[in-house]
Design an enzyme around this catalytic site. Structure first.
Site, PDB file in Angstrom:
ATOM      1  N   ASN A   1     -88.531  52.988  14.442  1.00  0.00           N
ATOM      2  CA  ASN A   1     -88.050  51.496  15.277  1.00  0.00           C
ATOM      3  C   ASN A   1     -87.031  52.083  16.258  1.00  0.00           C
ATOM      4  OD1 ASN A   1     -87.040  49.420  16.103  1.00  0.00           O
ATOM      5  ND2 ASN A   1     -86.433  48.365  13.948  1.00  0.00           N
TER       6      ASN A   1
ATOM      7  N   LYS B   1     -84.277  54.230  13.974  1.00  0.00           N
ATOM      8  CA  LYS B   1     -84.274  54.065  12.565  1.00  0.00           C
ATOM      9  C   LYS B   1     -85.679  54.621  12.168  1.00  0.00           C
ATOM     10  CE  LYS B   1     -81.819  49.589  12.546  1.00  0.00           C
ATOM     11  NZ  LYS B   1     -82.386  48.290  12.638  1.00  0.00           N
TER      12      LYS B   1
ATOM     13  N   ARG C   1     -92.611  50.217  15.742  1.00  0.00           N
ATOM     14  CA  ARG C   1     -92.146  48.777  16.018  1.00  0.00           C
ATOM     15  C   ARG C   1     -91.982  48.679  17.651  1.00  0.00           C
ATOM     16  NH1 ARG C   1     -87.077  46.098  16.892  1.00  0.00           N
ATOM     17  NH2 ARG C   1     -87.698  44.070  17.386  1.00  0.00           N
TER      18      ARG C   1
ATOM     19  N   HIS D   1     -89.379  38.985  15.280  1.00  0.00           N
ATOM     20  CA  HIS D   1     -88.994  39.234  13.770  1.00  0.00           C
ATOM     21  C   HIS D   1     -90.401  39.028  13.145  1.00  0.00           C
ATOM     22  CE1 HIS D   1     -84.861  37.667  14.069  1.00  0.00           C
ATOM     23  NE2 HIS D   1     -84.804  39.064  13.859  1.00  0.00           N
TER      24      HIS D   1
ATOM     25  N   HIS E   1     -85.383  33.511   8.437  1.00  0.00           N
ATOM     26  CA  HIS E   1     -85.088  34.767   8.590  1.00  0.00           C
ATOM     27  C   HIS E   1     -83.571  34.918   9.220  1.00  0.00           C
ATOM     28  CE1 HIS E   1     -85.540  39.202   9.557  1.00  0.00           C
ATOM     29  NE2 HIS E   1     -84.313  38.722  10.388  1.00  0.00           N
TER      30      HIS E   1
ATOM     31  N   ASN F   1     -78.290  39.202  11.400  1.00  0.00           N
ATOM     32  CA  ASN F   1     -77.590  39.188  12.949  1.00  0.00           C
ATOM     33  C   ASN F   1     -78.375  38.537  13.872  1.00  0.00           C
ATOM     34  OD1 ASN F   1     -75.529  39.838  14.561  1.00  0.00           O
ATOM     35  ND2 ASN F   1     -76.491  41.882  14.995  1.00  0.00           N
TER      36      ASN F   1
ATOM     37  N   ARG G   1     -75.978  36.306  19.706  1.00  0.00           N
ATOM     38  CA  ARG G   1     -76.830  35.355  20.572  1.00  0.00           C
ATOM     39  C   ARG G   1     -76.528  33.911  20.494  1.00  0.00           C
ATOM     40  NH1 ARG G   1     -81.599  38.107  18.530  1.00  0.00           N
ATOM     41  NH2 ARG G   1     -81.930  40.243  19.731  1.00  0.00           N
TER      42      ARG G   1
ATOM     43  N   GLY H   1     -79.625  35.572   4.474  1.00  0.00           N
ATOM     44  CA  GLY H   1     -80.424  34.773   3.659  1.00  0.00           C
ATOM     45  C   GLY H   1     -80.549  35.510   2.290  1.00  0.00           C
TER      46      GLY H   1
ATOM     47  N   GLU I   1     -89.158  44.881   6.756  1.00  0.00           N
ATOM     48  CA  GLU I   1     -89.716  45.042   7.956  1.00  0.00           C
ATOM     49  C   GLU I   1     -90.817  46.089   8.232  1.00  0.00           C
ATOM     50  OE1 GLU I   1     -87.428  42.894  10.977  1.00  0.00           O
ATOM     51  OE2 GLU I   1     -85.853  43.019   9.646  1.00  0.00           O
TER      52      GLU I   1
END
Ligand code: ADP
Length: 398
Positions: free
Chosen positions: A7, A14, A92, A181, A209, A212, A242, A333, A383
């Site tokens: 990612n 990552k 990703r 997402h 979801h 952040n 955001r 969550g 993910e």
């Protein structure tokens, strides 16, 4: 086969090495400050105390990928003996536009398609492309698969994805709602029916979801019928930095009064708004701590966050035609049980009820009261696994 999941962000990368024999994560890590003074590398080999951590300047993603491969095969603290153990890389990729409705093998042709979508994701898409090119440069014989953040939402009907702007902007410029997402929503959409004891095609539910970055999706029969993010991840609920939904006329008004140009304005809406703009921090834990000390602004930020999610749940209950379940996932969550309870408290008039005894951190499954009209669940997201699964499926056919 082991799959390396990448990612790549603009200055970070990552990674996870996943053994697809049992879908276990062998190693995971993060490279930060790529192309900036003081690049930081950290890798953990799971189930062991093997850690590799160092600071060494890395000019670009190719250097970062080389460092990842060195660390993975490190004699003392690595996770594998040789690069031969890695079967493929799964990446990703932010934007698939309308071109990519599912994951694809990276070829010259698909790479061209990914590059053509840079204008729709100018901040992230180039980084994702850099990640793919770095793997191609360092491991030229390994296949690469692109998994798009938008792809799972491609089932949205036009009534959900069209903006109310002149149609030529859709036909000529592809301006529409896409949603993001996607791997998280897809993973949760796959897990939820198992907890409901139903077939996916018989389920209607709402996924929240909340991290952040946050987005909700409305799922019918395993497919997305609506989601809160739009052309970019800026639309929808309030997030860490955001703004979520704003009246577009706000932009002109602020720009006229501050002298900001459109890039500064969008940077403000993406990076300095949400919790960070309304309160003291982008992190929910800090905002809560401030509110607990009596900071009214922090409390207002929490109220906006909660109310907007409640409104979208109401809307998506209509979108799915009566939900069987509401599912919480991602950082907030999964961990902030009180925040989930606050959201559900606003649905009490509909007979939706949390069971405080079940609403615990670490509980995976149903957290609603037995007599709740809609079941409420908490399911940890993943993910990376959908990326690894798609990669395996695609490379197995080669
Ligand atoms: P990202 O979108 O960057 O992947 P995450 O899904 O990790 O974000 O979510 C980050 C958010 O989760 C932060 O607002 C953080 O405060 C919140 N969070 C993480 N752990 C906890 C916790 N134990 N209690 C409350 N909130 C938490």
């Amino acid at each position: 086969m082991k799959i390396l999941v990448i990612n790549a962000g603009s200055s970070s990368l990552k990674f996870q090495l996943i053994d697809m024999d049992d879908e276990s994560v062998k190693a995971k890590g993060l490279v930060e400050r790529i192309g900036i003074e003081g690049t930081h590398f950290k890798q953990n080999v799971l189930g062991t105390d093997k850690v590799i951590e160092f600071t060494r300047n890395m000019a670009d993603h190719t250097e970062a990928i080389s460092a990842v491969l060195e660390a993975l095969t490190d004699k003392e603290n690595g996770a594998i003996n040789s690069l031969d153990e890695i079967g493929a890389c799964g990446h990703r990729v932010l934007h698939g536009g309308e071109t990519f409705k599912g994951s694809v093998l990276v070829t010259e042709e698909t790479m061209k398609g990914i590059e053509e979508l840079v204008p729709l994701g100018p901040l992230h898409q180039p980084a994702n492309i850099a990640g793919i090119k770095a793997c191609q440069a360092v491991m030229p014989t390994k296949p690469n698969v692109a998994v798009f953040d938008t792809a799972f939402h491609q089932t949205m009907p036009p009534k959900a994805f069209l903006y109310g702007v002149p149609y030529e902007y859709y036909t000529n410029l592809k301006v529409r709602r896409y949603g993001f997402h996607g791997t998280s929503h897809r993973f949760i959409a796959g897990e939820t029916p198992k907890y409901l004891g139903k077939k996916p095609e018989d389920c209607k539910f709402i996924i929240c979801h909340l991290g952040n970055g946050s987005s909700l999706s409305a799922i019918v029969g395993g497919k997305v019928v609506d989601t809160t993010m739009g052309l970019t991840p800026l639309e929808g609920v309030l997030m860490g930095t955001r703004s979520g939904d704003v009246d577009p006329a706000v932009l002109e008004y602020i720009m006229d009064n501050t002298g900001m140009d459109i890039h500064q304005m969008l940077n403000c809406l993406n990076k300095k708004s949400g919790f960070a703009g309304l309160s003291c921090s982008s992190d929910m834990r800090d905002v809560k701590a401030a509110a607990a000390k009596g900071d009214a602004q922090a409390q207002a930020a929490l109220d906006v966050w909660c109310y907007r999610i409640q409104k979208y749940i109401g809307a998506y209950n209509v979108a799915v035609g009566g939900a069987d379940a509401i599912v919480f996932t991602a950082g907030i969550g999964e961990n902030d049980t009180a925040a989930c309870a606050d959201v559900i408290a606003g649905l009490a008039f509909m007979g939706v009820k949390i069971d405080p005894a079940k609403n615990q951190r670490g509980v995976c499954g149903i957290i609603s009261a037995d007599d709740s009209t809609i079941k409420v669940l908490r399911i940890p997201t993943n993910e990376e696994l959908p990326i690894a699964r798609d990669t395996l499926e695609i490379v197995s056919k080669l």
